[in-house]
Design a protein around this motif. Structure first.
Motif, PDB file in Angstrom:
ATOM      1  N   LEU A  51       0.819  -1.207   0.000  1.00  0.00           N
ATOM      2  CA  LEU A  51       0.000   0.000   0.000  1.00  0.00           C
ATOM      3  C   LEU A  51       0.854   1.259   0.000  1.00  0.00           C
ATOM      4  CD1 LEU A  51      -2.886  -1.134   2.338  1.00  0.00           C
ATOM      5  CD2 LEU A  51      -2.970  -0.710  -0.106  1.00  0.00           C
ATOM      6  N   TRP A  52       1.973   1.204   0.708  1.00  0.00           N
ATOM      7  CA  TRP A  52       2.842   2.384   0.675  1.00  0.00           C
ATOM      8  C   TRP A  52       3.441   2.576  -0.702  1.00  0.00           C
ATOM      9  CZ3 TRP A  52       1.985   6.226   3.328  1.00  0.00           C
ATOM     10  CH2 TRP A  52       1.640   6.141   4.687  1.00  0.00           C
ATOM     11  N   SER A  53       3.615   1.479  -1.425  1.00  0.00           N
ATOM     12  CA  SER A  53       4.135   1.611  -2.778  1.00  0.00           C
ATOM     13  C   SER A  53       3.120   2.325  -3.657  1.00  0.00           C
ATOM     14  CB  SER A  53       4.487   0.248  -3.354  1.00  0.00           C
ATOM     15  OG  SER A  53       3.314  -0.436  -3.743  1.00  0.00           O
ATOM     16  N   LEU A  54       1.877   2.351  -3.207  1.00  0.00           N
ATOM     17  CA  LEU A  54       0.844   3.112  -3.925  1.00  0.00           C
ATOM     18  C   LEU A  54       0.623   4.458  -3.258  1.00  0.00           C
ATOM     19  CD1 LEU A  54      -1.640   0.170  -4.361  1.00  0.00           C
ATOM     20  CD2 LEU A  54      -0.374   1.303  -6.172  1.00  0.00           C
ATOM     21  N   ARG A  55       1.589   4.878  -2.469  1.00  0.00           N
ATOM     22  CA  ARG A  55       1.527   6.150  -1.736  1.00  0.00           C
ATOM     23  C   ARG A  55       0.439   6.132  -0.679  1.00  0.00           C
ATOM     24  NH1 ARG A  55       1.853  10.801  -6.208  1.00  0.00           N
ATOM     25  NH2 ARG A  55       2.484   9.437  -7.887  1.00  0.00           N
ATOM     26  N   GLY A  56       0.251   4.998  -0.041  1.00  0.00           N
ATOM     27  CA  GLY A  56      -0.693   4.941   1.083  1.00  0.00           C
ATOM     28  C   GLY A  56      -2.138   4.980   0.623  1.00  0.00           C
ATOM     29  N   LEU A  57      -2.997   5.189   1.573  1.00  0.00           N
ATOM     30  CA  LEU A  57      -4.434   5.240   1.291  1.00  0.00           C
ATOM     31  C   LEU A  57      -4.984   6.575   1.775  1.00  0.00           C
ATOM     32  CD1 LEU A  57      -5.596   1.681   2.419  1.00  0.00           C
ATOM     33  CD2 LEU A  57      -5.322   2.505   0.086  1.00  0.00           C
ATOM     34  N   PRO A  58      -5.989   7.150   1.113  1.00  0.00           N
ATOM     35  CA  PRO A  58      -6.519   6.714  -0.175  1.00  0.00           C
ATOM     36  C   PRO A  58      -5.572   7.071  -1.321  1.00  0.00           C
ATOM     37  CG  PRO A  58      -7.905   8.427   0.849  1.00  0.00           C
ATOM     38  CD  PRO A  58      -6.693   8.287   1.671  1.00  0.00           C
ATOM     39  N   ASN A  59      -5.736   6.396  -2.436  1.00  0.00           N
ATOM     40  CA  ASN A  59      -4.945   6.720  -3.611  1.00  0.00           C
ATOM     41  C   ASN A  59      -5.829   6.583  -4.839  1.00  0.00           C
ATOM     42  OD1 ASN A  59      -5.001   3.960  -4.413  1.00  0.00           O
ATOM     43  ND2 ASN A  59      -3.360   3.565  -2.942  1.00  0.00           N
ATOM     44  N   GLU A  60      -5.219   6.670  -6.012  1.00  0.00           N
ATOM     45  CA  GLU A  60      -6.006   6.664  -7.241  1.00  0.00           C
ATOM     46  C   GLU A  60      -6.764   5.361  -7.428  1.00  0.00           C
ATOM     47  OE1 GLU A  60      -3.020   7.837  -6.976  1.00  0.00           O
ATOM     48  OE2 GLU A  60      -2.856   9.751  -8.027  1.00  0.00           O
ATOM     49  N   ILE A  61      -6.242   4.296  -6.844  1.00  0.00           N
ATOM     50  CA  ILE A  61      -6.880   2.992  -7.064  1.00  0.00           C
ATOM     51  C   ILE A  61      -7.866   2.681  -5.939  1.00  0.00           C
ATOM     52  CG2 ILE A  61      -6.455   0.543  -7.385  1.00  0.00           C
ATOM     53  CD1 ILE A  61      -3.536   1.529  -8.169  1.00  0.00           C
ATOM     54  N   PHE A  62      -7.451   2.954  -4.724  1.00  0.00           N
ATOM     55  CA  PHE A  62      -8.297   2.642  -3.581  1.00  0.00           C
ATOM     56  C   PHE A  62      -8.799   3.950  -2.967  1.00  0.00           C
ATOM     57  CE2 PHE A  62      -5.132  -0.862  -3.777  1.00  0.00           C
ATOM     58  CZ  PHE A  62      -5.995  -1.821  -4.270  1.00  0.00           C
ATOM     59  N   PRO A  63     -10.078   4.198  -3.069  1.00  0.00           N
ATOM     60  CA  PRO A  63     -10.610   5.531  -2.758  1.00  0.00           C
ATOM     61  C   PRO A  63     -10.860   5.782  -1.275  1.00  0.00           C
ATOM     62  CG  PRO A  63     -12.347   4.135  -3.610  1.00  0.00           C
ATOM     63  CD  PRO A  63     -11.105   3.319  -3.661  1.00  0.00           C
ATOM     64  N   SER A  64     -10.617   4.813  -0.417  1.00  0.00           N
ATOM     65  CA  SER A  64     -10.854   5.015   1.012  1.00  0.00           C
ATOM     66  C   SER A  64      -9.567   4.728   1.764  1.00  0.00           C
ATOM     67  CB  SER A  64     -11.966   4.072   1.474  1.00  0.00           C
ATOM     68  OG  SER A  64     -12.017   4.043   2.878  1.00  0.00           O
ATOM     69  N   ASP A  65      -9.546   5.045   3.037  1.00  0.00           N
ATOM     70  CA  ASP A  65      -8.369   4.654   3.822  1.00  0.00           C
ATOM     71  C   ASP A  65      -8.521   3.223   4.357  1.00  0.00           C
ATOM     72  OD1 ASP A  65     -10.347   5.261   5.602  1.00  0.00           O
ATOM     73  OD2 ASP A  65      -9.065   6.326   7.018  1.00  0.00           O
ATOM     74  N   HIS A  66      -9.561   2.564   3.899  1.00  0.00           N
ATOM     75  CA  HIS A  66      -9.712   1.131   4.165  1.00  0.00           C
ATOM     76  C   HIS A  66      -9.805   0.411   2.820  1.00  0.00           C
ATOM     77  CE1 HIS A  66     -10.938   1.152   8.554  1.00  0.00           C
ATOM     78  NE2 HIS A  66     -10.945   2.442   8.245  1.00  0.00           N
ATOM     79  N   LEU A  67      -9.461  -0.862   2.830  1.00  0.00           N
ATOM     80  CA  LEU A  67      -9.720  -1.684   1.651  1.00  0.00           C
ATOM     81  C   LEU A  67     -11.062  -2.385   1.869  1.00  0.00           C
ATOM     82  CD1 LEU A  67      -6.281  -3.394   0.959  1.00  0.00           C
ATOM     83  CD2 LEU A  67      -7.214  -1.315  -0.037  1.00  0.00           C
ATOM     84  N   SER A  68     -11.683  -2.752   0.774  1.00  0.00           N
ATOM     85  CA  SER A  68     -12.903  -3.530   0.920  1.00  0.00           C
ATOM     86  C   SER A  68     -12.512  -4.977   1.225  1.00  0.00           C
ATOM     87  CB  SER A  68     -13.718  -3.468  -0.358  1.00  0.00           C
ATOM     88  OG  SER A  68     -12.992  -4.059  -1.410  1.00  0.00           O
ATOM     89  N   LEU A  69     -13.389  -5.657   1.949  1.00  0.00           N
ATOM     90  CA  LEU A  69     -13.195  -7.089   2.166  1.00  0.00           C
ATOM     91  C   LEU A  69     -14.337  -7.780   1.437  1.00  0.00           C
ATOM     92  CD1 LEU A  69     -11.560  -5.885   4.613  1.00  0.00           C
ATOM     93  CD2 LEU A  69     -12.157  -7.944   5.844  1.00  0.00           C
TER      94      LEU A  69
END
Lengths: 236, 660
Positions: free
Chosen positions: B630-648
């Protein structure tokens, strides 16, 4: 390192000081209001408070303690027994009970009595005179738990014997403690049997526990025999 | 001497430029933050490009051996990635030089010096001669480079065997690894949009396309054919005798909370925090997976009602929403697909309870009872499913509150299950949501093991989000957890007065337990004013925390429930030792979101007679990522994951209920 994470996401952060205040501290302030409550005044009949859980019957707590060295007499018995208070609801019951010392912690030759309001914990009372009681002798250390279980069963109407139950007594003695439950009609064997079975269940007694039924007439007689001429006139 | 000095200066710079030319640092970042930041081992690979080829040759055998040695050093855990990287680099090589100059500057002065150096370097490497004038800009750049990509620079000393030979830098300590702190500097070097790079390592290879198509999260199929065959298959146990459905739980980060806590999202670019962008991402996530049951947390009331709900309704969902109490603008939602489920009952729970000090926070929960329906079977062929979702308190110090809140939710679930049982039906349970507690800590254990002896535990430990063991006087939990007046027993059951059912004798009957639960109610703790004070008789003070020798000790200090919960996720990336992360902000990522399900229990009688007993079977889930990913994607939220949580997302199988 953790500073950012420490930041809380919403205002749920509060470690409020008042979190540490125990419930009873808060209640102390309110207790003064209670004095205005007319229902707690002595001579009046108690009624359940608003939102409280009413009991089927009102009950009264009594306490007695034998003064050492003085001969027991009917007179002195009645003088020694003290009314603690009456209640009409589950909540009111706990109010009294919680402020009373557990029977196991009582000192000396003391008894707690819990009887329906209007019935004196005496053989001579109209409700008791043709009745009797189940007696269970307990070794030391068990009285508190058994007493609590017994009276909770009684207040919760677990005995299912109609109006037969009069009250219950716990007697703290030197080497043992005795609990007993009194009913109106000693001759009603169906009732007494039912009381016995319920007692076994609610007190969770070992099967070999000895339970003894004694009519009050027998008790009076035994008492008279024991005291001989001292109180020939009867009574206890 | 001057020549070797210039080489010392320029050789690393050539590295900086080639690596700065996107591919290496970028790719390394994508694979694993550690590759780039902790070992700094990848940049030398950049030498594979033609410009540095000459240097390599010149460096001779020493270079090769050292490089190989380094590979083994770096490679232990990441070998496949590094190898793959190397290949990529080779392919990219020819254009790399050009790209270096195309780099869009985010820090103008660096880039300009890079460009300037680019030319300088090419001259230098070509001629292997240089003038003093040319060296100055180079040195200046070196300073910049050092500042912005320290490890790349430093590491290159080691790879430069000439230095050792020439004895110029004999005092230079031999360094075996460099630690580069995570920070913005390195990320700033990465200017190119990263989706131009194909996925790495364990992610499935995607066909190259201009659009970003990398499947960051893989679907894990957990159908185990072996176990299925060991169960005797009967004729009617065909495909239609099982009901398959998916459940998603997703904390979508309320925009109000995001804006109220900007410090948690400092690492994010402005545009990924915009609600319209995030909404698009959230909808895309839902549309991609089309879960049959969707549980949302932090669904902001206005946004949910106005934007999400209409779209979800169009998608065939029925939504149940419960806003948090007080002034909180967000809440929980459960949405289910109309064609798969019929709602049997719904309970919207407010976890704030006036009668309980511990329950003084504005959290909520939803408990739904759904009847699965299929085209052929409108009847009750399948057992109903109780779906519960909640978002427990965040405060890491107040595990006591979280636990009390959870008990409330579990009690409601238990009552739903009980109600089903009184109707002669079984009931499966799914509990999901953001519990703000990490795996294997007491709250989690309570859910999965069914009991917890909480008495005396420090409150922070319940959730385990933070280690606060340094506190000398931590807040602790004491029995009873919930006041008896709340009417919830230690085994998560509502205590009801039996008087509600008119007894035959028409008497006010109360059970022992019911009476006990009123023991320390407010009224009972007030001393009766008419109670005469007799020392040693009526001078007791009621103490809710007093030891209760009269009842079983275990009962007073332990809470339990009878729901046989299992987590759909294992909390570790399969095949790796890295923990899964469901939420990430600031610099810590943890698992706090869960899907628990009532698990199928396997009864084994002897060697052969295996019987599966009701319950849900987990047949698949959407893989999570590690914190490094996730840090490789610059943490959360980012362009791919729109929340600071991931969906399960988990898929379950429900067997047809056996005929009674």
């Amino acid at each position: 390192m953790n500073n950012k994470f420490d930041a809380l996401k919403d205002d749920d952060s509060g470690d409020h000081d008042q979190d540490n205040v125990s419930p009873k501290d808060c209640e102390k302030e309110k207790s003064e209001d209670e004095e205005k409550d007319p229902n707690t005044a002595k001579k009046k009949t108690v009624v359940p408070g608003a939102g409280e859980h009413p009991l089927q019957y009102n009950y009264t707590f009594w306490y007695s303690r034998r003064t050492p060295g003085r001969p027991a007499s009917s007179q002195s018995y009645e003088q020694n027994i003290k009314q603690i208070g009456s209640f009409a609801s589950v909540e009111q019951f706990w109010r009294f009970y919680s402020h009373m010392i557990r029977p196991g912690d009582l000192t000396g030759h003391s008894d707690f009595h819990l009887f329906k309001e209007g019935i004196k914990p005496m053989w001579e009372d109209d409700a008791n005179k043709s009745g009797g009681k189940w007696i269970i002798r307990l070794r030391k250390g068990l009285a508190s738990r058994c007493w609590e279980n017994l009276i909770l069963a009684m207040l919760g109407e677990q005995f299912m014997v109609g109006e037969e139950i009069c009250g219950a007594v716990v007697s703290v003695r030197f080497q043992e403690d005795i609990i007993s439950i009194w009913n109106k009609t000693a001759s009603d064997q169906a009732t007494t049997a039912r009381i016995r079975d319920t007692l076994r269940r609610v007190l969770n007694l070992p099967p070999n526990t000895i339970m003894e039924y004694k009519t009050h007439t027998d008790s009076i007689k035994a008492w008279e025999d024991f005291h001989g001429l001292v109180n020939a006139s009867g009574g206890r | 001497m001057l020549g070797s000095f210039l080489y010392y200066a320029l050789y690393p710079l050539s590295r900086v430029i080639t690596s700065g030319s996107e591919s290496l640092v970028k790719a390394a970042l994508l694979i694993n933050r550690k590759v780039a930041w902790d070992t700094g081992g990848t940049p030398p690979l950049g030498l594979a490009n033609p410009n540095s080829l000459l240097l390599n040759l010149w460096a001779g055998e020493n270079y090769l051996t050292q490089r190989n040695a380094e590979k083994t050093e770096v490679g232990e855990s990441k070998c496949p990635e590094v190898m793959e990287l190397e290949k990529k680099t080779d392919e990219i090589g020819p254009q790399a030089g050009d790209k270096a100059q195309e780099v869009v500057p985010s820090k103008p002065h660096i880039v300009s010096s890079q460009v300037a150096l680019g030319t300088t370097r090419q001259e230098n490497t070509g001629e292997k001669q240089n003038s003093g004038v040319q060296a100055y800009p180079a040195l200046e750049l070196e300073t910049h480079a050092h500042f912005y990509s320290g490890d790349v620079q430093e590491r290159s000393y080691m790879d430069y065997p000439v230095l050792d030979q020439g004895g110029v830098f004999e005092t230079q300590p031999k360094v075996h690894g460099w630690h580069f702190p995570a920070g913005h500097g390195l990320a700033d070097m990465v200017h190119q949009p990263y989706w131009q790079f194909p996925s790495m390592s364990y992610y499935p290879a995607q066909q190259a396309s201009t659009e970003f198509k990398v499947m960051w999260r893989v679907w894990e199929d957990l159908h185990d054919t072996e176990a299925e065959t060991s169960v005797p298959q009967t004729a009617d146990q065909s495909a239609d005798s099982v009901f398959e459905f998916t459940v998603m739980t997703y904390n979508i980060l309320a925009q109000d909370l995001l804006e109220a806590n900007p410090e948690l999202y400092m690492h994010c670019s402005e545009k990924v925090l915009v609600w319209s962008t995030r909404l698009k991402g959230i909808l895309q996530e839902i549309q991609t997976w089309q879960p049959d049951i969707l549980c949302l947390q932090e669904a902001q009331e206005n946004n949910f009602k106005r934007q999400l709900q209409p779209i979800l309704t169009d998608m065939g969902y029925t939504c149940v929403y419960k806003q948090r109490t007080g002034s909180k603008s967000d809440g929980c939602a459960v949405c289910y697909q109309n064609r798969h489920f019929v709602q049997l009952s719904v309970n919207l729970l407010e976890l704030r309870q006036e009668r309980c000090e511990l329950l003084d926070r504005d959290n909520v929960a939803i408990v739904l009872l759904l009847q699965p329906v299929t085209a052929e079977y409108q009847d009750e062929k399948f057992t109903p499913i109780c779906v519960a979702t909640t978002h427990l308190l965040f405060n890491p110090r107040r595990g006591d509150i979280k636990l009390a809140q959870l008990v409330l939710v579990l009690t409601e679930i238990e009552s739903v299950v009980r109600r089903c049982k009184t109707m002669g039906r079984e009931c499966e349970v799914i509990l999901c949501g953001d519990l703000n507690s990490v795996p294997n800590m007491p709250l989690y254990q309570f859910i999965t093991t069914g009991q917890l002896c909480y008495h005396g535990l420090p409150a922070w430990m319940i959730s385990g989000q933070e280690d606060l063991s340094h506190q000398t006087h931590p807040r602790r939990l004491y029995a009873p957890l919930l006041p008896i007046s709340l009417g919830i027993s230690d085994n998560c059951q509502y205590v009801t007065a039996s008087k509600s059912e008119p007894s035959p004798s028409d008497k006010l009957k109360y059970s022992h337990d019911f009476l006990l639960h009123l023991r320390y109610c407010k009224v009972a703790c007030m001393r009766p004013t008419d109670l005469e004070l007799i020392p040693g008789v009526t001078d007791n003070t009621p103490d809710p925390h007093e030891k209760q020798p009269y009842t079983q000790r275990l009962r007073n200090t332990t809470i339990c429930h009878s729901l046989n919960f299992k987590s759909a996720y294992s909390h570790f990336i399969p095949g790796k030792d890295r923990p899964e992360v469901t939420t990430l902000h600031s610099n810590a990522g943890v698992t706090v979101d869960y899907i628990f399900y009532s698990a199928r229990t396997e009864h084994t009688r002897g060697q052969t007679d295996k019987r599966l007993d009701g319950g849900l079977k987990l047949v698949g889930r959407l893989g999570l990522l590690s914190e490094a990913d996730l840090w490789s994607l610059r943490g959360l939220p980012n362009e791919i994951f729109p929340s600071d949580h991931l969906s399960l997302l988990a898929k379950f199988q429900l067997p047809a209920s056996s005929p009674r």
